[in-house]
Design a protein around this motif. Structure first.
Motif, PDB file in Angstrom:
ATOM      1  N   UNK A 134       0.681  -1.324   0.220  1.00  0.00           N
ATOM      2  CA  UNK A 134       0.074   0.104  -0.029  1.00  0.00           C
ATOM      3  C   UNK A 134       0.968   1.290   0.022  1.00  0.00           C
ATOM      4  N   UNK A 135       0.537   2.194  -0.599  1.00  0.00           N
ATOM      5  CA  UNK A 135       1.307   3.410  -0.809  1.00  0.00           C
ATOM      6  C   UNK A 135       0.499   4.698  -0.204  1.00  0.00           C
ATOM      7  N   UNK A 136      -0.530   4.688   0.263  1.00  0.00           N
ATOM      8  CA  UNK A 136      -1.375   5.891   0.536  1.00  0.00           C
ATOM      9  C   UNK A 136      -0.511   6.681   1.673  1.00  0.00           C
ATOM     10  N   UNK A 137      -0.116   6.151   2.777  1.00  0.00           N
ATOM     11  CA  UNK A 137       0.687   6.716   3.888  1.00  0.00           C
ATOM     12  C   UNK A 137       1.815   6.979   3.442  1.00  0.00           C
ATOM     13  N   UNK A 138       2.700   6.256   2.589  1.00  0.00           N
ATOM     14  CA  UNK A 138       3.914   6.656   2.088  1.00  0.00           C
ATOM     15  C   UNK A 138       3.891   7.791   0.995  1.00  0.00           C
ATOM     16  N   UNK A 139       2.877   8.062   0.289  1.00  0.00           N
ATOM     17  CA  UNK A 139       2.640   9.227  -0.538  1.00  0.00           C
ATOM     18  C   UNK A 139       2.183  10.535   0.496  1.00  0.00           C
ATOM     19  N   UNK A 140       1.507  10.173   1.420  1.00  0.00           N
ATOM     20  CA  UNK A 140       1.087  11.410   2.301  1.00  0.00           C
ATOM     21  C   UNK A 140       2.257  11.997   3.088  1.00  0.00           C
ATOM     22  N   UNK A 141       2.990  10.999   3.624  1.00  0.00           N
ATOM     23  CA  UNK A 141       4.381  11.628   4.262  1.00  0.00           C
ATOM     24  C   UNK A 141       5.311  12.038   3.514  1.00  0.00           C
ATOM     25  N   UNK A 142       5.134  11.500   2.237  1.00  0.00           N
ATOM     26  CA  UNK A 142       6.379  12.068   1.150  1.00  0.00           C
ATOM     27  C   UNK A 142       6.140  13.437   0.875  1.00  0.00           C
ATOM     28  N   UNK A 143       4.832  14.102   1.139  1.00  0.00           N
ATOM     29  CA  UNK A 143       4.661  15.703   1.150  1.00  0.00           C
ATOM     30  C   UNK A 143       5.557  16.253   1.706  1.00  0.00           C
ATOM     31  N   UNK A 144       6.262  15.695   2.801  1.00  0.00           N
ATOM     32  CA  UNK A 144       7.312  16.487   3.670  1.00  0.00           C
ATOM     33  C   UNK A 144       8.554  16.577   3.212  1.00  0.00           C
ATOM     34  N   UNK A 145       8.856  15.785   1.836  1.00  0.00           N
ATOM     35  CA  UNK A 145      10.210  15.714   1.432  1.00  0.00           C
ATOM     36  C   UNK A 145      10.645  14.357   1.111  1.00  0.00           C
ATOM     37  N   UNK A 146      11.616  14.274   0.104  1.00  0.00           N
ATOM     38  CA  UNK A 146      12.180  12.875  -0.186  1.00  0.00           C
ATOM     39  C   UNK A 146      12.615  12.196   0.951  1.00  0.00           C
ATOM     40  N   UNK A 147      12.392  10.889   0.750  1.00  0.00           N
ATOM     41  CA  UNK A 147      12.890   9.955   1.717  1.00  0.00           C
ATOM     42  C   UNK A 147      12.817   8.418   1.031  1.00  0.00           C
ATOM     43  N   UNK A 148      13.833   7.773   0.991  1.00  0.00           N
ATOM     44  CA  UNK A 148      13.933   6.486   0.455  1.00  0.00           C
ATOM     45  C   UNK A 148      14.294   5.341   1.075  1.00  0.00           C
ATOM     46  N   UNK A 149      13.742   5.516   2.232  1.00  0.00           N
ATOM     47  CA  UNK A 149      13.594   4.277   3.433  1.00  0.00           C
ATOM     48  C   UNK A 149      14.971   4.315   4.308  1.00  0.00           C
ATOM     49  N   UNK A 150      14.871   3.362   5.252  1.00  0.00           N
ATOM     50  CA  UNK A 150      15.916   3.395   6.313  1.00  0.00           C
ATOM     51  C   UNK A 150      17.185   2.854   5.950  1.00  0.00           C
ATOM     52  N   UNK A 151      17.287   2.056   4.945  1.00  0.00           N
ATOM     53  CA  UNK A 151      18.417   1.473   4.308  1.00  0.00           C
ATOM     54  C   UNK A 151      19.330   2.332   3.609  1.00  0.00           C
ATOM     55  N   UNK A 152      18.668   3.440   2.984  1.00  0.00           N
ATOM     56  CA  UNK A 152      19.454   4.424   2.464  1.00  0.00           C
ATOM     57  C   UNK A 152      19.567   5.687   3.232  1.00  0.00           C
ATOM     58  N   UNK A 153      18.472   6.034   3.750  1.00  0.00           N
ATOM     59  CA  UNK A 153      18.448   7.537   4.224  1.00  0.00           C
ATOM     60  C   UNK A 153      18.388   7.586   6.045  1.00  0.00           C
ATOM     61  N   UNK A 154      18.434   6.347   6.622  1.00  0.00           N
ATOM     62  CA  UNK A 154      18.413   6.357   8.053  1.00  0.00           C
ATOM     63  C   UNK A 154      16.966   6.119   8.444  1.00  0.00           C
ATOM     64  N   UNK A 155      16.929   6.283   9.716  1.00  0.00           N
ATOM     65  CA  UNK A 155      15.366   5.773  10.283  1.00  0.00           C
ATOM     66  C   UNK A 155      14.428   6.831  10.250  1.00  0.00           C
ATOM     67  N   UNK A 156      14.890   8.194  10.047  1.00  0.00           N
ATOM     68  CA  UNK A 156      13.996   9.444  10.501  1.00  0.00           C
ATOM     69  C   UNK A 156      13.027   9.650   9.024  1.00  0.00           C
ATOM     70  N   UNK A 157      11.893   9.209   9.091  1.00  0.00           N
ATOM     71  CA  UNK A 157      10.970   9.498   8.172  1.00  0.00           C
ATOM     72  C   UNK A 157      10.452  10.910   8.204  1.00  0.00           C
ATOM     73  N   UNK A 158      10.645  12.053   7.158  1.00  0.00           N
ATOM     74  CA  UNK A 158      10.039  13.263   7.160  1.00  0.00           C
ATOM     75  C   UNK A 158       8.521  13.239   7.586  1.00  0.00           C
ATOM     76  N   UNK A 159       7.939  13.841   8.515  1.00  0.00           N
ATOM     77  CA  UNK A 159       6.519  14.070   9.121  1.00  0.00           C
ATOM     78  C   UNK A 159       6.304  12.898  10.101  1.00  0.00           C
ATOM     79  N   UNK A 160       7.114  12.189  10.415  1.00  0.00           N
ATOM     80  CA  UNK A 160       6.844  10.872  11.507  1.00  0.00           C
ATOM     81  C   UNK A 160       7.646  11.143  12.648  1.00  0.00           C
TER      82      UNK A 160
END
Length: 545
Positions: A134-160
Motif C-alpha cells: 500500500x502506498x497511501x501513507x507513503x505518498x502522504x508522508x512524502x509530501x514532507x520531502x524525499x525519503x528513500x527508506x531506512x536502508x539508504x536514508x536512515x530511520x527518520x521519516x519526514x513528518x513521522x
C-alpha cells in the motif's frame, strides 16, 4: 477536521477499541483449521502485502495501528488495534494526527511492541526494493520531502515523530481526513529494526498477532501456531481459537470446494478459500443441504481492464478498447454468470460517492467491434496483455484478447507468475499495455480508488497509479476534492468518475463478483469480509476436534 461522515464506521468511543474481542457464540478453543488455496501468497512481508488473501492471513500474524472489526453480517467498525483509539486529529484540520500505542502488545519473541517498531515498519515501506505494498501513507508522508527508506536514508521519516516509547505523531502538508483508515493497512505493522532483512523479510517475519509462522514451504504449505505472547486482553478484534492453522497450497478452485463438500477427514475442518468455478458453484447453490456451509456473498470487488496510458497514448485507441471488450465473455471464462454482475462505473456500487451514470461506451454485454473499428479507422494497434499465471486468470486473458482481435487489434498474451505480476506492472516503464486487475476501495469512500489516478504520485516502483495517467487537470481535481469533508466530496468524486471514463479511459470496469465457496461442517466463525471480499479467519474455530 471531522472524520468521514460514514455513520458508525469509526469507533469514536475509546471503549469500542478495548480488548478482548467480542465472544463468538459456539466457539471452542483447540484443534486445527485447514485452509485450501490455489497458490502461494504474494507476500508475507506486511509492508509488501496488498492482495486480498495476503491481507486476510496477515490479520492473524500482524497488528496494525487500526483495524476493521466485522460482524460477519455486513457490519463493520474501525477500532484502534495497536493504538488505543483510531487516532486523534490534534489541530482539527486533518494535518497532524496522534496515536498512542496500547501497553502489553508483544512480538512472538516476547519483546513489547513500541512506537519505534511501528515507525520502522512505516519507514521500510519507502524502500524501493519493497515498495509494492500500500502506498497511501507513503505518498502522504512524502509530501514532507524525499525519503528513500531506512536502508539508504536512515530511520527518520519526514513528518513521522516517535514520542516516547508508545507515542506517534504524523504530520502532513495537506489535510488527510481519511488517515484512520489508511493506518489500518499493513504499512503500519511493527517490524523490529534488528530483525529486518530487507527484501527477504517475508521469509521470516516477526509476528505480533495471535499466530506465528512455524513452517513455510513456498507453493506447498504454510503452518501457523499460536504466538505465546499474544494477549487477548490487548486485542479488540482477533481470537486464537484453533491451536494451529494449516494452509495447503496448489489446490485448484474446484477441487477445494469438492473436498469441503465431501466433508471427509481433515476436509471437514477446512475452508475453500477460492471461488468455486461456475460448474461447481451451480452444484453447491442447488444443494439445500449445504446452506449452512455455503458462502454466497456480495463483495466490493470489481474486475477492471487497466490501460497503461503511458504506452497507449491515443485516446481514440483507448475508447476503441472500451467498445471492443467482451465483458460477458471474460466473466463467463473466469466466474460464470451466477457469480458476477456486469458494471461500467469505476467506483463500486457500495462506495460512498457512487453514481450509476450512463455508460459512455454502450457496447452491450459482448462488446461492439464495429464501433471500435470505426475509432481505429483502419489501424491495427499492437497490444501486449500481461496476465497472471493459472487457468483462472489466463481464461480471462484469452477472452479479452479474442474480443480485441475481433475489433482489429493485434494482441499478445504474456503469462507471468503471480508473485511478480503486481510488482511488474507497478514498475514505471514496463513493456505491457493492458492487464486485468481485481480491485476495491481500500476503505469506505472514493478517494482510495480515484486518488490512484494522481500522476504526481508516479515513481520508479511501487505505483498505485499503475495506469500511469498524469493529467494536470485530473491531478488538480483529485487534490481539490481530497481536501473536502466526505459529505461534500461524495458528489464531486462521482463527477470525476464519469469524467475519467469518458475523457481519459484509464480503466474499463468489467464486473463485480459474488464470493461462492464452501467450508467443512466442523468449521465456524469464517465469513466473507464485506471489506476485502475474501474469507477472514480472526473469529474462526473448529468443532469436535
Amino acid at each position: 477536521m471531522t472524520p468521514p461522515a460514514t455513520g458508525d464506521v469509526i469507533a469514536l468511543d475509546p471503549a469500542a477499541s478495548r480488548g478482548p474481542a467480542p465472544a463468538q457464540p459456539g466457539a471452542r478453543r483447540g484443534g486445527t483449521l485447514h485452509i485450501l488455496r490455489d497458490g502461494e501468497y504474494d507476500h508475507l512481508d506486511p509492508q509488501r502485502s496488498y492482495t486480498l488473501q495476503s491481507l486476510a492471513i496477515g490479520h492473524l500474524l500482524f497488528r496494525t495501528l487500526t483495524m476493521f472489526r466485522e460482524d460477519g453480517a455486513g457490519g463493520r467498525v474501525l477500532v484502534g488495534d495497536l493504538a488505543e483509539t483510531p487516532g486523534r486529529d490534534l489541530d482539527g484540520d486533518g494535518r497532524r494526527w496522534e496515536f498512542t500505542l496500547r501497553r502489553g502488545v508483544r512480538f512472538e519473541d516476547g519483546r513489547e511492541v513500541t512506537a519505534a517498531d511501528v515507525a520502522h515498519g512505516i519507514a521500510r515501506s519507502f524502500a524501493p526494493e519493497i515498495s509494492d505494498g500500500p502506498t497511501h501513507l507513503r505518498n502522504w508522508l512524502g509530501e514532507n520531502g524525499e525519503y528513500r527508506g531506512p536502508y539508504q536514508d536512515g530511520p527518520d521519516v519526514p513528518g513521522l515523530e516517535v514520542t516516547g516509547s508508545h507515542g506517534l505523531v504524523l504530520r502532513f502538508r495537506d489535510p488527510h481526513p481519511d488517515l484512520p483508515f489508511a493506518v489500518s493497512q499493513p504499512t503500519t505493522a511493527p517490524v523490529p529494526a534488528d530483525a529486518d532483512t530487507g527484501a527477504d523479510y517475508g521469509h521470516a517475519p516477526v509476528a505480533s498477532g495471535p499466530y506465528r509462522i512455524a513452517e513455510h514451504v513456498p507453493g506447498k504449505r504454510l503452518t501457523l501456531v499460536r504466538n505465546p505472547y499474544w494477549d487477548a486482553a490487548t486485542d479488540p478484534v482477533r481470537h486464537d481459537h484453533p491451536d494451529r492453522v494449516e494452509i495447503e497450497m496448489g489446490v485448484e478452485h474446484g477441487e477445494q470446494n469438492r473436498r469441503t463438500r465431501a466433508d471427509r477427514g481433515i476436509d471437514a475442518y477446512a475452508v475453500a478459500e477460492n471461488n468455486a468455478p461456475e460448474s461447481v458453484a451451480a452444484e453447491l447453490i442447488a444443494d439445500p443441504t449445504l446452506a449452512g456451509r455455503l458462502r454466497r456473498d456480495a463483495t466490493p470487488l470489481v474486475w477492471y481492464l487497466a490501460v497503461n496510458t503511458a504506452r497507449v497514448t491515443d485516446l481514440d485507441v483507448r475508447r476503441a478498447i472500451a467498445h471492443a471488450v467482451d465483458r460477458s465473455g471474460i466473466r463467463q471464462n473466469m466466474l460464470g454468470e451466477a457469480q458476477g454482475r456486469l458494471v461500467h462505473t469505476l467506483l463500486p456500487a457500495a462506495t460512498i460517492g457512487h453514481r450509476d451514470y450512463p455508460d459512455p461506451y454502450p457496447a452491450g454485454e459482448h462488446g461492439d467491434p464495429r464501433a471500435a473499428a470505426e475509432l481505429l479507422a483502419g489501424r491495427s494497434p499492437e497490444l501486449r496483455i500481461l496476465c497472471r499465471s493459472g487457468d483462472y486468470f489466463m481464461a480471462g486473458g484469452r477472452a479479452l484478447a479474442e474480443s480485441l482481435d475481433r475489433a482489429g487489434f493485434r494482441t499478445e498474451l504474456v503469462e507471468i507468475d503471480r508473485p511478480s505480476h503486481n510488482a511488474t506492472l507497478k514498475t514505471q516503464g514496463h513493456p505491457y499495455d493492458l492487464y486485468l486487475m481485481c480491485m476495491a476501495a481500500d476503505w469506505p469512500g472514493a478517494s482510495t480508488l480515484l486518488g490512484m489516478f494522481d500522476g504526481r504520485t508516479i515513481g520508479p516502483t511501487g505505483n498505485d497509479n499503475f495506469v500511469y495517467l498524469d493529467d494536470p487537470g485530473v491531478n488538480a481535481e483529485i487534490e481539490r476534492i481530497g481536501r473536502l469533508p466526505a459529505a461534500e466530496a461524495a458528489a464531486e468524486w462521482a463527477a470525476l468518475d464519469e469524467h475519467l471514463l469518458r475523457d481519459h479511459v484509464p480503466m474499463v470496469a468489467l464486473f463485480s463478483y459474488l464470493h461462492v465457496a464452501l467450508s467443512g461442517s466442523k468449521v465456524g466463525g469464517v465469513f466473507t469480509s464485506s471489506f476485502l471480499g475474501t474469507p477472514v479467519y480472526y473469529n474462526a474455530y473448529v468443532e469436535e476436534f
